[in-house]
Each structure stands twice: as structure tokens, then as C-alpha cells.
Design a protein around this motif. Structure first.
Motif, short mmCIF file in Angstrom:
data_model
loop_
_atom_site.label_atom_id
_atom_site.label_comp_id
_atom_site.label_asym_id
_atom_site.label_seq_id
_atom_site.Cartn_x
_atom_site.Cartn_y
_atom_site.Cartn_z
N ARG A 1 -5.20 -0.06 -8.36
CA ARG A 1 -5.58 -1.45 -8.59
C ARG A 1 -4.56 -2.15 -9.48
N GLU A 2 -4.16 -1.48 -10.54
CA GLU A 2 -3.20 -2.08 -11.46
C GLU A 2 -1.88 -2.38 -10.75
N ALA A 3 -1.44 -1.42 -9.91
CA ALA A 3 -0.18 -1.61 -9.20
C ALA A 3 -0.28 -2.70 -8.14
N VAL A 4 -1.41 -2.77 -7.45
CA VAL A 4 -1.60 -3.78 -6.41
C VAL A 4 -1.66 -5.18 -7.02
N LEU B 1 -1.29 -8.90 -5.09
CA LEU B 1 -2.34 -8.80 -4.07
C LEU B 1 -3.65 -8.37 -4.72
N ASP B 2 -4.71 -8.32 -3.93
CA ASP B 2 -6.03 -7.89 -4.42
C ASP B 2 -6.35 -6.49 -3.90
N LEU B 3 -7.11 -5.74 -4.69
CA LEU B 3 -7.63 -4.45 -4.26
C LEU B 3 -9.14 -4.52 -4.36
N CYS C 1 -11.41 8.24 -7.84
CA CYS C 1 -11.67 6.99 -8.59
C CYS C 1 -10.55 6.67 -9.57
N GLU C 2 -10.02 7.69 -10.25
CA GLU C 2 -8.95 7.43 -11.20
C GLU C 2 -7.70 6.95 -10.49
N ALA D 1 0.83 -1.21 0.00
CA ALA D 1 0.00 0.00 0.00
C ALA D 1 0.86 1.25 0.00
N ARG D 2 1.88 1.27 0.83
CA ARG D 2 2.75 2.45 0.89
C ARG D 2 3.49 2.66 -0.42
N ALA D 3 3.92 1.57 -1.04
CA ALA D 3 4.62 1.67 -2.32
C ALA D 3 3.68 2.19 -3.41
N VAL D 4 2.44 1.73 -3.38
CA VAL D 4 1.46 2.17 -4.38
C VAL D 4 1.14 3.66 -4.20
N VAL D 5 1.01 4.09 -2.97
CA VAL D 5 0.75 5.51 -2.72
C VAL D 5 1.91 6.36 -3.22
N ALA D 6 3.13 5.90 -2.98
CA ALA D 6 4.31 6.64 -3.45
C ALA D 6 4.35 6.71 -4.97
N GLU D 7 3.87 5.63 -5.62
CA GLU D 7 3.89 5.58 -7.09
C GLU D 7 2.75 6.36 -7.71
N VAL D 8 1.54 6.20 -7.15
CA VAL D 8 0.35 6.77 -7.77
C VAL D 8 0.00 8.14 -7.19
#
Length: 211
Positions: free
Chosen positions: A160-163, A168-170, A153-154, A123-130
Motif C-alpha cells: 500500500r505504501e509503495a502504491v 495510485l490507490d490500493l 497482510c504485512e 503492481a509488478r514494480a511493487v511485487v519486485a520491491e516488496v
């Protein structure tokens, strides 16, 4: 809450809440659509049911070592511990839910759960990326295998794609505002003054906070 209505201590909690909001809350909650689609009804129900159950148990001689509540349920824990009066909390939670209309609607923003081993790290990695491309933040850590994200939403779709790429699942939480993130900042600003006006007391038992 119907399960508590034959209990004198619990019924008193329901009656007090009904007086505060100006309607019979038990009747309000019997319609399942209200609890799944009406944020105000759902949030008040969480608090009142929690306090009603607590007072029913303590009326029978049970005494807690510590109290806690998840999310809006923390307000119930504060009432149970004697830190806040029930009427003030019901009024606050009722108003707080209405204030969520100031945040983006669920059709524009919301929450989603990162589910799986190492959810926090992912989750933290996805937030940093997105996050730099749109509003996205970690909203809450439910456990080692579930972390909630809040955002537009975007941004959630890109998350979702990154997770999924991380294995993992989102899971999107339907009908939820983007709570615990920057998109509800207007709500937080309005709540600051209301929280300062509450009549706080020293809790009779420890309260474990959400954060």
C-alpha cells in the motif's frame, strides 16, 4: 438465482445443483450473509447462476459464438460449452471452496486491487520491491487500470505504501483469501487429482480462458 426459478431450463440447473450439494441452494443463497461471508455458497452460486442463465437463453434459440467466465465463473463457461458436466463441476467448486480453508485466513492474508493508470506496471514494480520480504504476487490483471495483488497482510500493507507513493490507490478486498498466489499452493495440490478425474469433452463453442 430466484429470477430463474420460474424458467424450466434454469430451474432444472438449480434442482441438479441442489441434489449434488444435498440442500436447496436457492434457500441457501437467499440469506445475504451466506453470499458475502460463505465462500462455498458464493462460488457455487456464481457457477449455477451462470449455467442457469445460459441454458435459459439457449432454450429460446440463442446460440453463442464464444463463452467466458471471470474467476470461478470460468467453470460455468466450461459447463455451458459442453466441456464438463454440471454435476461434476458443482461438486468440484463446492470442494474447492472448502479447500480454501487450507490457505491463510483473510485475517492473515488476502487480496488488494491496484487501481489507476498504469496499474500493471506499478503492481509488478511493487511485487519486485516488496515480494522478497514477504509473500506477495500479482494475482490477476482485470484491466489496464486494475490489477489484483495477493499476499500476507504485512506484505499488503507495505505494498500500500509503495502504491500510494506511485500515485495510485490500493483497495483491500474484504473477506478474500490470497487466491492465485503461492499462499494457496496447498489447495492447488489437492485440486490437481480432482481435475484429472473430470470427464472432459470437446467444447461445442470456444471458451475464452481467464489466462
Amino acid at each position: 438465482v430466484d429470477a430463474w426459478l420460474d424458467d424450466e431450463a434454469a430451474r432444472a440447473v438449480v434442482d441438479e445443483a441442489s441434489a449434488v450439494v444435498g440442500r436447496d441452494v436457492a434457500t441457501w443463497w437467499r440469506d445475504p450473509l451466506n453470499l458475502c461471508c460463505d465462500t462455498t455458497a458464493a462460488h457455487v452460486e456464481v457457477v449455477v447462476s451462470g449455467v442457469a442463465g445460459y441454458r435459459s437463453l439457449t432454450a429460446r434459440g440463442l446460440r453463442p459464438v464464444v463463452v467466458a467466465g471471470h474467476g470461478v465463473g470460468e467453470y460455468a463457461a466450461l459447463v455451458a460449452a459442453g466441456a464438463l458436466p454440471l454435476d461434476q463441476v458443482v461438486e468440484l467448486v463446492h470442494w474447492r471452496a472448502e479447500l480454501l480453508s487450507l490457505s491463510p485466513r483473510p485475517s492473515c492474508a488476502g487480496m488488494a486491487a491496484v487501481v489507476g493508470p498504469g496499474a500493471g506496471e506499478v503492481a509488478r514494480a511493487v511485487v519486485a520491491e516488496v515480494g522478497p520480504t514477504g509473500p506477495l504476487s500479482v494475482a490477476s490483471v482485470d484491466g489496464p487500470a486494475q490489477v489484483l495483488l495477493a499476499g500476507g497482510c504485512e506484505a499488503l500493507e507495505r505494498a500500500r505504501e509503495a502504491v500510494v507513493a506511485a500515485g495510485l490507490d490500493l483497495v483491500r478486498l474484504p473477506g478474500r483469501n490470497a487466491c492465485h498466489g503461492p499462499l494457496v499452493a496447498p489447495v492447488a495440490r489437492h485440486l490437481t487429482a480432482a481435475l484429472a478425474d473430470l470427464e472432459w469433452s470437446v467444447p461445442e463453442v470456444p471458451v475464452v480462458p481467464n489466462a
